[in-house]
Design an enzyme around this catalytic site. Structure first.
Site, PDB file in Angstrom:
ATOM      1  N   GLU A  67      -7.230 -12.307   3.761  1.00  0.00           N
ATOM      2  CA  GLU A  67      -7.689 -12.489   5.141  1.00  0.00           C
ATOM      3  C   GLU A  67      -8.896 -13.414   5.232  1.00  0.00           C
ATOM      4  O   GLU A  67      -9.086 -14.096   6.232  1.00  0.00           O
ATOM      5  CB  GLU A  67      -8.005 -11.142   5.789  1.00  0.00           C
ATOM      6  CG  GLU A  67      -6.769 -10.285   6.072  1.00  0.00           C
ATOM      7  CD  GLU A  67      -6.343  -9.434   4.886  1.00  0.00           C
ATOM      8  OE1 GLU A  67      -6.893  -9.619   3.778  1.00  0.00           O
ATOM      9  OE2 GLU A  67      -5.439  -8.592   5.058  1.00  0.00           O
ATOM     10  N   PHE A 129      -6.268   6.902   8.430  1.00  0.00           N
ATOM     11  CA  PHE A 129      -5.897   5.925   7.407  1.00  0.00           C
ATOM     12  C   PHE A 129      -6.134   4.503   7.929  1.00  0.00           C
ATOM     13  O   PHE A 129      -5.669   4.143   8.999  1.00  0.00           O
ATOM     14  CB  PHE A 129      -4.428   6.104   7.010  1.00  0.00           C
ATOM     15  CG  PHE A 129      -3.972   5.096   5.993  1.00  0.00           C
ATOM     16  CD1 PHE A 129      -4.521   5.099   4.712  1.00  0.00           C
ATOM     17  CD2 PHE A 129      -3.035   4.123   6.313  1.00  0.00           C
ATOM     18  CE1 PHE A 129      -4.120   4.159   3.766  1.00  0.00           C
ATOM     19  CE2 PHE A 129      -2.632   3.180   5.370  1.00  0.00           C
ATOM     20  CZ  PHE A 129      -3.183   3.198   4.099  1.00  0.00           C
ATOM     21  N   MET A 492     -25.219 -25.181  -9.162  1.00  0.00           N
ATOM     22  CA  MET A 492     -26.423 -25.177  -8.338  1.00  0.00           C
ATOM     23  C   MET A 492     -27.380 -24.080  -8.779  1.00  0.00           C
ATOM     24  O   MET A 492     -28.600 -24.268  -8.803  1.00  0.00           O
ATOM     25  CB  MET A 492     -26.044 -25.007  -6.860  1.00  0.00           C
ATOM     26  CG  MET A 492     -27.203 -25.143  -5.911  1.00  0.00           C
ATOM     27  SD  MET A 492     -28.026 -26.735  -6.077  1.00  0.00           S
ATOM     28  CE  MET A 492     -27.222 -27.668  -4.779  1.00  0.00           C
TER      29      MET A 492
HETATM   30  C1  LIG Z   1     -20.021 -16.254  -1.933  1.00  0.00           C
HETATM   31  C2  LIG Z   1     -21.217 -16.818  -2.610  1.00  0.00           C
HETATM   32  N1  LIG Z   1     -21.735 -16.221  -3.696  1.00  0.00           N
HETATM   33  C3  LIG Z   1     -22.806 -16.750  -4.322  1.00  0.00           C
HETATM   34  C4  LIG Z   1     -23.401 -17.887  -3.847  1.00  0.00           C
HETATM   35  C5  LIG Z   1     -24.633 -18.464  -4.540  1.00  0.00           C
HETATM   36  N2  LIG Z   1     -24.328 -19.804  -5.071  1.00  0.00           N
HETATM   37  C6  LIG Z   1     -24.682 -20.929  -4.428  1.00  0.00           C
HETATM   38  S1  LIG Z   1     -24.173 -22.327  -5.197  1.00  0.00           S
HETATM   39  C7  LIG Z   1     -23.523 -21.442  -6.465  1.00  0.00           C
HETATM   40  C8  LIG Z   1     -22.870 -22.117  -7.617  1.00  0.00           C
HETATM   41  C9  LIG Z   1     -21.625 -22.812  -7.267  1.00  0.00           C
HETATM   42  O1  LIG Z   1     -20.973 -23.168  -8.452  1.00  0.00           O
HETATM   43  P1  LIG Z   1     -19.687 -24.099  -8.419  1.00  0.00           P
HETATM   44  O2  LIG Z   1     -18.733 -23.608  -7.403  1.00  0.00           O
HETATM   45  O3  LIG Z   1     -19.166 -24.238  -9.784  1.00  0.00           O
HETATM   46  O4  LIG Z   1     -20.249 -25.484  -7.878  1.00  0.00           O
HETATM   47  P2  LIG Z   1     -21.332 -26.465  -8.527  1.00  0.00           P
HETATM   48  O5  LIG Z   1     -22.670 -26.067  -8.018  1.00  0.00           O
HETATM   49  O6  LIG Z   1     -21.236 -26.344 -10.007  1.00  0.00           O
HETATM   50  O7  LIG Z   1     -20.938 -27.810  -8.042  1.00  0.00           O
HETATM   51  C10 LIG Z   1     -23.701 -20.066  -6.260  1.00  0.00           C
HETATM   52  C11 LIG Z   1     -23.275 -19.016  -7.198  1.00  0.00           C
HETATM   53  C12 LIG Z   1     -22.841 -18.467  -2.689  1.00  0.00           C
HETATM   54  N3  LIG Z   1     -23.353 -19.557  -2.117  1.00  0.00           N
HETATM   55  N4  LIG Z   1     -21.746 -17.926  -2.110  1.00  0.00           N
END
Ligand SMILES: Cc1ncc(C[n+]2csc(CCOP(=O)(O)OP(=O)(O)O)c2C)c(N)n1
Lengths: 577, 179
Positions: A67, A129, A492
């Site tokens: 969803e 439920f 990030m």
């Molecule tokens: C649902 C959710 N959980 C945690 C975060 C915290 N967060 C922000 S950026 C990030 C890392 C993202 O990693 P990736 O998807 O591999 O992208 P990259 O930064 O490596 O390009 C996280 C864990 C978030 N923004 N959203």
């Protein structure tokens, strides 16, 4: 006499007919011009799904695999098309799975109507439920919500839902319908909602405020515009461009304002905020008049408020009165839909060029180019950089694509380096920063703009949050192009750990599956780039492919996104390396 | 900026979920509601909430903005104590034995315009309507006598100046043709 709290348009055909509540739901959607909806069935919404079966030639229901995917797909659809996105789910877990998408739509002002089934009204409050108080749960994250317990309420409530979702500052609305209301019958007679007495969609434009704002703009020596999504939501892109060109004022964008003005427009000076461009961030603290248009001074934009544009007079064009003076004091507040306020302002502002001031942006761009951009795009460094991939996508789509990005380093690369020539081209989760947004949002975006190329740019982390939507792509054959920028990290967060937590990489390294094999398991054409030499051909093959396509690109593992305004710092303390 | 007591008056449609929508606006900002009442207003089918909070004027302005943003809120106003005429009611339950023994109390009750509403062999119930601080004063006086129960209403208030709700509603009726 009954008190009239809302007004409704006259129906074209005044013939009412007896239908079930469930059928009424579908008829309401058709009356609102809905062609595509996203959802997932279950016990409490089954009567509506039964009607969807009967109406399947009129309304396209897309079965997402979760969803959350339905809400994000509806968001993607709404963001590119400007129409209201519709998501549907059953009670209990179905409804709670909508929550992330609803919260995302609320903070990014995306018009959504979510319809949930609910247990029978006689069971409400009995912990039946799959009974969940979704109205209670969704209250703080919806523009409006309502629980229908009687079939007769359905047409009026859904009419209001659409009106509220799309008017004024748009947002998500949730309508919860008990199962007995879906089964019961009613006299169906649909009238679109045209007003609600307790709700003012568009504040009246005050010409005196406009005059004062124009005066401030005309006498400014170093004015700067920061524009947000309000320009897009108000359908004011053309007007905005004329305004910028007439006044000659450098214009910078927030992440949601991106694509409202073409990237390469000479007066477009880039992004403001945490990972924005050097010039507009530095000069925010030098400009004499800051003209904020359809933006809300999010903390990711302003950095430390105590050191944000203190020297400037602020003109704030905004539709939502609650945003005025919320974070930044507006010396010249201009309430109203920007389409109206910009139009009025246009007539009063004087032509100008601000050449010298504009040169300041150009100089700072040169610095940023030397220290950041040229390095990001450097083809002689060892590993592939994210910016290089975005650049390649630009070349192959000629700046005409819709780019849907997820959240993280790749999102910043996508926003900073994408070349947009058309509005409603940047779809990303700005305010909530929802990982997992992009894949389902890209499905909705492609369905909302089937004539356009839609490319999703996603990190290896966020991809796995909604990877199951590959099933939706396989089933619907929706020709989205998926690019995973795989750095093997939650990039990030890893960057922050490197910079602020002494490189303690707590739970940010990922052991990833074979993404190409997974895509192929869904019979989606797939390829992998491990070396720079393969990139050009691989991106071209992806764009040329007629159908959905998956491309994994192995990028440098520990690349960092710069420039950066560290948390708590002022925007002008932005660092380049 | 200094914190003060503000009274927020909110005129709304009669909608089930509205109370939690409004309460959430305070909750989200960690603002304690000092008192809250809801009742039908002077306008037919329009509800009125009266909420008292202690915040800065800057905060209350933003809060009222957020409240007005709710679809079913017709209009919200905020006022300082000086701009309002307000009252509270409190009930004090005291043991009869304590009460009958001390003539001071009876005199005090008279002097403060409180009223005895019930007398039983076991307890007395005294009612006091007045300003917040008056209710507090009586509470302090009666405390040594062993209050068995004490309950106070929320603040109810009217403003000295007009709140133009009827005008807003009429405007809607004239600009939206009835269908
Ligand atoms: C649902 C959710 N959980 C945690 C975060 C915290 N967060 C922000 S950026 C990030 C890392 C993202 O990693 P990736 O998807 O591999 O992208 P990259 O930064 O490596 O390009 C996280 C864990 C978030 N923004 N959203």
């Amino acid at each position: 006499m009954e008190v009239k709290t809302a007004s409704f348009e006259k129906t074209s055909a005044d013939t009412s007919m007896t239908v079930s509540g469930a059928e009424a739901v579908i008829k309401c959607l058709l009356e609102e011009g809905v062609e595509t909806i996203y959802g997932y069935p279950g016990g409490a919404i089954m009567p509506v799904y039964d009607e969807l079966y009967k109406y399947q030639d009129k309304i396209h229901h897309v079965l997402t695999r979760h969803e959350q995917g339905a809400t994000h797909a509806a968001q993607g659809y709404a963001r590119v098309s400007g129409k209201v996105g519709v998501a549907m789910a059953t009670s209990g877990p179905g409804a709670t799975n909508l929550v992330t998408g609803i919260a995302d739509a609320q903070i990014d002002s995306t018009p959504l109507v979510c319809i949930t089934g609910q247990v029978g009204s006689h069971l409400l409050g009995s912990d039946a439920f799959q009974e969940t108080d979704i109205v209670g749960i969704s209250t703080p994250i919806t523009k409006w919500n309502y629980q229908v317990t009687r079939a007769e309420e359905i047409p009026e409530v859904i009419a209001k839902a659409f009106y509220i979702a799309k008017s004024g500052r748009p947002g998500p609305v949730l309508v919860d319908i008990t199962k007995d209301a879906q089964f019961a019958s009613l006299e169906f007679n649909y009238k679109k909602c045209s007003g609600i007495r307790s709700y003012k969609a568009n504040p009246e434009v005050d010409l005196i405020q406009i005059e004062k704002a124009a005066e401030a703009i005309n006498s400014a020596k170093k004015p700067m515009i920061v524009f947000g999504q309000g320009v897009i939501l108000g359908g004011a892109e053309e007007l905005f461009k004329e305004f910028v060109e007439k006044t000659g004022i450098p214009a910078a964008w927030t992440i949601l304002g991106l694509s409202a003005l073409p990237t390469k427009h000479p007066l477009n000076v880039g992004m403001v905020g945490m990972h924005g461009n050097y010039g507009p961030n530095i000069l925010t603290n030098e400009c004499d008049v800051l003209i904020a248009i359809g933006m809300r001074f999010d903390d990711r934009v302003t950095g430390n408020l105590d050191h944000y544009a203190k020297q400037a007079k602020v003109v704030h064009l905004e539709i939502d009165p609650a945003e005025i003076n919320k974070n930044v004091y507006a010396d010249f507040p201009v309430l109203g839909n920007v389409k109206e306020t910009l139009k009025a302002l246009m007539e009063l502002v004087k032509p100008n060029s601000h050449k010298e001031w504009h040169n300041r942006f150009k100089e700072l761009y040169k610095t940023e180019y030397k220290k950041v951009i040229s390095r990001n795009l450097d083809v002689n460094k060892q590993d592939l950089g994210m910016a290089e991939v975005i650049q390649e996508i630009n070349i192959n789509t000629e700046g005409k694509a819709v780019i849907v990005s997820d959240v993280g380093q790749h999102q910043m690369a996508a926003c900073r380096y994408s070349d947009f020539t058309q509005t409603r081209s940047n779809v990303t989760s700005g305010g909530l920063g929802t990982m997992g947004f992009a894949l389902p949002a890209a499905i909705g975006a492609k369905m909302g703009a089937p004539e356009r190329e839609v490319v999703a740019v996603i990190g290896d982390g966020g991809y796995q949050m909604t990877i199951q939507e590959l099933g939706t792509i396989f089933q619907t054959k929706v020709p989205v192009k998926i690019v995973i920028l795989n750095n093997g990290f939650l990039g990030m967060v890893r960057q922050w750990q490197q910079l602020f937590f002494d490189r303690r990489y707590a739970s940010t390294e990922m052991t990833n599956p074979d993404f190409v094999t997974i895509a192929k398991g869904y019979h989606i054409e797939a390829n992998r780039v491990t070396d720079r030499t393969q990139l050009k051909d691989a991106v071209k093959a992806m764009i040329d492919h007629d159908g959905p396509y998956f491309l994994e690109v192995k990028v440098e593992q520990e690349e960092n996104v710069f420039p950066m305004v560290p948390t708590g710092a002022s925007v002008s303390d932005i660092i380049l390396e | 900026m200094e914190k003060k007591n503000f009274t927020v008056s909110i005129y709304t449609e009669n909608n089930l979920g509205l109370l939690s929508r409004i309460a959430a606006i305070f909750l989200k900002r960690h603002i304690n509601i000092e008192s809250i009442t809801a009742s039908p207003s002077e306008v037919p089918e329009v509800m009125r909430f009266i909420i008292v909070v202690e915040v800065t004027e800057e905060q209350i302005k933003k809060i009222v903005g957020q409240i007005e943003k709710q679809i079913e809120v017709i209009k919200a106003f905020y006022h300082t104590a000086e701009e309002m005429i307000y009252q509270e009611t409190a009930l004090y339950k005291i043991k009869s034995s304590e009460f009958l023994d001390d003539l001071n109390v009876q005199a005090f009750i008279k002097a403060t315009n409180a009223r005895i509403v019930t007398v039983t062999p076991k307890f007395f119930v005294i009612e006091k309507t007045g300003k917040r601080n008056e209710v507090d004063e009586l509470y302090e006086t009666l405390k040594p006598y062993g209050l068995m129960q004490f309950v106070r209403s929320g603040t109810i208030a009217v403003t000295k100046n007009e709140m133009p709700i009827t005008g807003i509603l009429e405007k809607f009726n004239t600009t939206n043709s009835i269908s």
